[in-house]
Design a protein around this motif. Structure first.
Motif, mmCIF file in Angstrom:
data_model
loop_
_atom_site.group_PDB
_atom_site.id
_atom_site.type_symbol
_atom_site.label_atom_id
_atom_site.label_comp_id
_atom_site.label_asym_id
_atom_site.label_seq_id
_atom_site.Cartn_x
_atom_site.Cartn_y
_atom_site.Cartn_z
ATOM 1 N N ARG A 1 0.823 -1.214 0.000
ATOM 2 C CA ARG A 1 0.000 0.000 0.000
ATOM 3 C C ARG A 1 0.859 1.266 0.000
ATOM 4 O O ARG A 1 0.513 2.259 -0.634
ATOM 5 N N LEU A 2 1.977 1.223 0.701
ATOM 6 C CA LEU A 2 2.856 2.385 0.770
ATOM 7 C C LEU A 2 3.719 2.531 -0.485
ATOM 8 O O LEU A 2 4.331 3.588 -0.692
ATOM 9 N N GLY A 3 3.805 1.481 -1.268
ATOM 10 C CA GLY A 3 4.586 1.547 -2.501
ATOM 11 C C GLY A 3 6.079 1.649 -2.255
ATOM 12 O O GLY A 3 6.786 2.364 -2.968
ATOM 13 N N THR A 4 6.578 0.922 -1.259
ATOM 14 C CA THR A 4 7.995 0.985 -0.925
ATOM 15 C C THR A 4 8.495 -0.411 -0.592
ATOM 16 O O THR A 4 7.692 -1.314 -0.296
ATOM 17 N N ASP A 5 9.806 -0.577 -0.640
ATOM 18 C CA ASP A 5 10.368 -1.893 -0.314
ATOM 19 C C ASP A 5 10.787 -2.003 1.141
ATOM 20 O O ASP A 5 11.232 -3.070 1.583
ATOM 21 N N HIS A 6 10.659 -0.902 1.886
ATOM 22 C CA HIS A 6 11.003 -0.969 3.308
ATOM 23 C C HIS A 6 10.332 0.175 4.050
ATOM 24 O O HIS A 6 9.974 1.201 3.457
ATOM 25 N N VAL A 7 10.163 0.002 5.349
ATOM 26 C CA VAL A 7 9.754 1.104 6.218
ATOM 27 C C VAL A 7 10.905 1.373 7.186
ATOM 28 O O VAL A 7 11.692 0.481 7.497
ATOM 29 N N ASP A 8 10.975 2.601 7.648
ATOM 30 C CA ASP A 8 12.071 2.981 8.528
ATOM 31 C C ASP A 8 11.848 2.515 9.964
ATOM 32 O O ASP A 8 12.806 2.229 10.684
ATOM 33 N N LEU A 9 10.589 2.445 10.362
ATOM 34 C CA LEU A 9 10.260 2.044 11.731
ATOM 35 C C LEU A 9 8.981 1.221 11.698
ATOM 36 O O LEU A 9 7.986 1.644 11.098
ATOM 37 N N TYR A 10 9.019 0.053 12.324
ATOM 38 C CA TYR A 10 7.844 -0.816 12.344
ATOM 39 C C TYR A 10 7.507 -1.170 13.790
ATOM 40 O O TYR A 10 8.329 -1.703 14.534
ATOM 41 N N TYR A 11 6.275 -0.854 14.182
ATOM 42 C CA TYR A 11 5.803 -1.074 15.547
ATOM 43 C C TYR A 11 4.896 -2.304 15.647
ATOM 44 O O TYR A 11 4.088 -2.567 14.752
ATOM 45 N N VAL A 12 4.995 -2.977 16.779
ATOM 46 C CA VAL A 12 3.878 -3.793 17.255
ATOM 47 C C VAL A 12 2.883 -2.801 17.841
ATOM 48 O O VAL A 12 3.174 -2.114 18.818
ATOM 49 N N HIS A 13 1.711 -2.706 17.233
ATOM 50 C CA HIS A 13 0.764 -1.637 17.543
ATOM 51 C C HIS A 13 0.079 -1.847 18.894
ATOM 52 O O HIS A 13 -0.079 -0.912 19.687
ATOM 53 N N VAL A 14 -0.348 -3.070 19.143
ATOM 54 C CA VAL A 14 -1.010 -3.421 20.403
ATOM 55 C C VAL A 14 -0.283 -4.625 20.986
ATOM 56 O O VAL A 14 -0.190 -5.672 20.340
ATOM 57 N N ASP A 15 0.258 -4.478 22.164
ATOM 58 C CA ASP A 15 1.012 -5.568 22.776
ATOM 59 C C ASP A 15 0.121 -6.797 22.914
ATOM 60 O O ASP A 15 -0.970 -6.737 23.484
ATOM 61 N N ASP A 16 0.599 -7.910 22.394
ATOM 62 C CA ASP A 16 -0.181 -9.146 22.313
ATOM 63 C C ASP A 16 0.297 -10.112 23.394
ATOM 64 O O ASP A 16 1.349 -10.724 23.273
ATOM 65 N N LEU A 17 -0.504 -10.254 24.445
ATOM 66 C CA LEU A 17 -0.126 -11.115 25.557
ATOM 67 C C LEU A 17 -0.404 -12.592 25.291
ATOM 68 O O LEU A 17 -0.016 -13.452 26.086
ATOM 69 N N ASN A 18 -1.058 -12.886 24.184
ATOM 70 C CA ASN A 18 -1.426 -14.267 23.885
ATOM 71 C C ASN A 18 -0.444 -14.968 22.949
ATOM 72 O O ASN A 18 -0.579 -16.166 22.702
ATOM 73 N N THR A 19 0.517 -14.232 22.422
ATOM 74 C CA THR A 19 1.535 -14.813 21.555
ATOM 75 C C THR A 19 2.871 -14.771 22.277
ATOM 76 O O THR A 19 3.228 -13.737 22.857
ATOM 77 N N PRO A 20 3.632 -15.847 22.279
ATOM 78 C CA PRO A 20 4.934 -15.810 22.940
ATOM 79 C C PRO A 20 5.807 -14.679 22.392
ATOM 80 O O PRO A 20 5.910 -14.502 21.172
ATOM 81 N N LEU A 21 6.409 -13.935 23.279
ATOM 82 C CA LEU A 21 7.277 -12.842 22.842
ATOM 83 C C LEU A 21 8.400 -13.341 21.947
ATOM 84 O O LEU A 21 8.823 -12.646 21.013
ATOM 85 N N GLU A 22 8.887 -14.531 22.226
ATOM 86 C CA GLU A 22 9.965 -15.081 21.406
ATOM 87 C C GLU A 22 9.545 -15.181 19.940
ATOM 88 O O GLU A 22 10.340 -14.865 19.039
ATOM 89 N N GLU A 23 8.313 -15.602 19.697
ATOM 90 C CA GLU A 23 7.819 -15.726 18.322
ATOM 91 C C GLU A 23 7.768 -14.360 17.643
ATOM 92 O O GLU A 23 8.208 -14.200 16.496
ATOM 93 N N THR A 24 7.233 -13.376 18.355
ATOM 94 C CA THR A 24 7.109 -12.033 17.786
ATOM 95 C C THR A 24 8.474 -11.414 17.521
ATOM 96 O O THR A 24 8.734 -10.871 16.437
ATOM 97 N N LEU A 25 9.357 -11.482 18.506
ATOM 98 C CA LEU A 25 10.664 -10.832 18.381
ATOM 99 C C LEU A 25 11.522 -11.479 17.293
ATOM 100 O O LEU A 25 12.246 -10.784 16.567
ATOM 101 N N GLU A 26 11.452 -12.791 17.171
ATOM 102 C CA GLU A 26 12.226 -13.463 16.125
ATOM 103 C C GLU A 26 11.727 -13.055 14.744
ATOM 104 O O GLU A 26 12.525 -12.817 13.821
ATOM 105 N N ALA A 27 10.401 -12.943 14.599
ATOM 106 C CA ALA A 27 9.848 -12.506 13.314
ATOM 107 C C ALA A 27 10.271 -11.071 12.994
ATOM 108 O O ALA A 27 10.661 -10.760 11.864
ATOM 109 N N LEU A 28 10.192 -10.199 13.989
ATOM 110 C CA LEU A 28 10.583 -8.812 13.773
ATOM 111 C C LEU A 28 12.064 -8.705 13.416
ATOM 112 O O LEU A 28 12.448 -7.919 12.534
ATOM 113 N N HIS A 29 12.885 -9.457 14.089
ATOM 114 C CA HIS A 29 14.311 -9.469 13.765
ATOM 115 C C HIS A 29 14.527 -9.906 12.313
ATOM 116 O O HIS A 29 15.391 -9.354 11.606
#
Length: 336
Positions: free
Chosen positions: A133-161
């Motif tokens: 939608r943004l028409g770009t190959d990257h964003v400069d900053l990507y947030y987890v918008h709402v902290d998700d207590l039901n997903t293991p942090l390890e899963e989220t952080l590894e994906a973000l990395h």
């Protein structure tokens, strides 16, 4: 416009960020483009959006309008390299006709129960959709918008990395998050060599939340202390003027945002704000922005989200306000 360093990355961003939440929704394309152009004109660079913006104003959709508008704007003027671009994932609700009533009003209770979360596959699809939608190959900053207590942090952080190592994201952030989670995130990143988020986007203003306020989205004393001790994470303050309530006692009266801020402490700080605003020759709203811009510990990066051209222009005088040490002290020490 002045710039500040994002965390300890060496990346300079404009000291006042522009939120595009309402662009493509409450703010039409013509006014949105005008505000975006003016922001660049005065030296702004940091533009913030999210994949869910603004689903609640478009019955039958799940957002994306803001990102699409920004994508058109960047392409039309070849502006991508002029922008430090932030977007977010995890807050889109699961589609249901019950998300809107017969009058097109959103069902926020249902949306908060069914947000998509920060699972690895969910974030991968969310980021790819945002990039398209943004028409770009990257964003400069990507947030987890709402902290998700039901997903293991390890899963989220590894994906973000993985997003960072793939070059789709330069820096990471987290929003609407409690302090204990920030520390857990830090520990896991250090232990596993994952990319540490460098921006924490929270609701933060001049008024302080009352003792009964209990929201993961609002900065409290503990979180301020944490961020003072960890300057590698910058506080990005959304709703810094609380929908503009500082300029109007009538607007504050009964406003839902004030539920977390009413009481003797708020009364004392509002009185100090009115006094110093008179001395500085600015409105209370403008003074709040100026006060936040001059905070050093922790550093604060206010994020404004104007709906109209007039609201945007009304915020700009804050950039030229230089409060004295004595005025800053009075404002900081005010309270019950």
């Amino acid at each position: 416009m002045q710039t500040i360093e994002l965390g300890r990355t060496g990346q300079q961003v404009s000291a006042l960020a522009l939120g595009a939440m309402r662009m493509g929704g409450d703010t039409d394309e013509r006014d949105s483009v005008h505000i975006l152009n003016r922001y660049l004109e005065i030296g702004g660079s940091f533009i913030d959006t999210a994949n869910c913006y603004e689903w609640w104003s478009h019955p039958g959709t799940l957002g994306g309008q803001s990102e699409e508008l920004l994508g058109r704007w960047m392409r039309d003027g070849n502006r991508r390299d002029q922008v430090f671009l932030a977007t977010k994932g995890s807050a889109v609700p699961v589609f249901s006709p019950e998300l809107w009533d017969d009058q097109g009003q959103p069902n926020w209770e249902l949306a908060r129960r069914t947000f998509e979360g920060a699972g690895a596959d969910t974030l991968r699809h969310a980021l790819d959709g945002s990039l398209r939608r943004l028409g770009t190959d990257h964003v400069d900053l990507y947030y987890v918008h709402v902290d998700d207590l039901n997903t293991p942090l390890e899963e989220t952080l590894e994906a973000l990395h993985g997003f960072v190592t793939a070059g789709k994201v330069r820096y990471l952030g987290w929003s609407n998050v409690r302090t204990w989670r920030l520390e857990r995130i830090r520990q896991l990143c250090e232990r596993n060599g994952w990319t540490l988020p460098v921006a924490v986007q929270q609701q933060h203003s001049y008024l302080r939340p009352g003792a009964s306020a209990d929201s993961a989205s609002i900065v409290n004393f503990e979180q301020l202390d944490y961020l003072r001790a960890h300057p590698d994470q910058t506080l990005v303050a959304y709703s810094p003027i609380l929908k503009g309530v500082y300029d109007s006692a009538a607007k504050r009266d009964g406003h839902w945002l004030m539920e977390n801020y009413t009481g003797p402490d708020a009364d004392a700080r509002l009185a100090a704000l009115a006094e110093v605003a008179g001395e500085a020759g600015v409105t209370p709203n403008q003074l709040v922005l100026a006060f936040l811009l001059q905070q050093e510990s922790p550093r604060v990066l206010p994020l404004i989200g104007p709906r109209t051209r007039e609201q945007f222009e009304g915020a700009l005088p804050a950039l030229d306000v230089k409060l004295s040490e004595e005025q800053l002290r009075r404002l900081s020490e005010a309270g019950a």
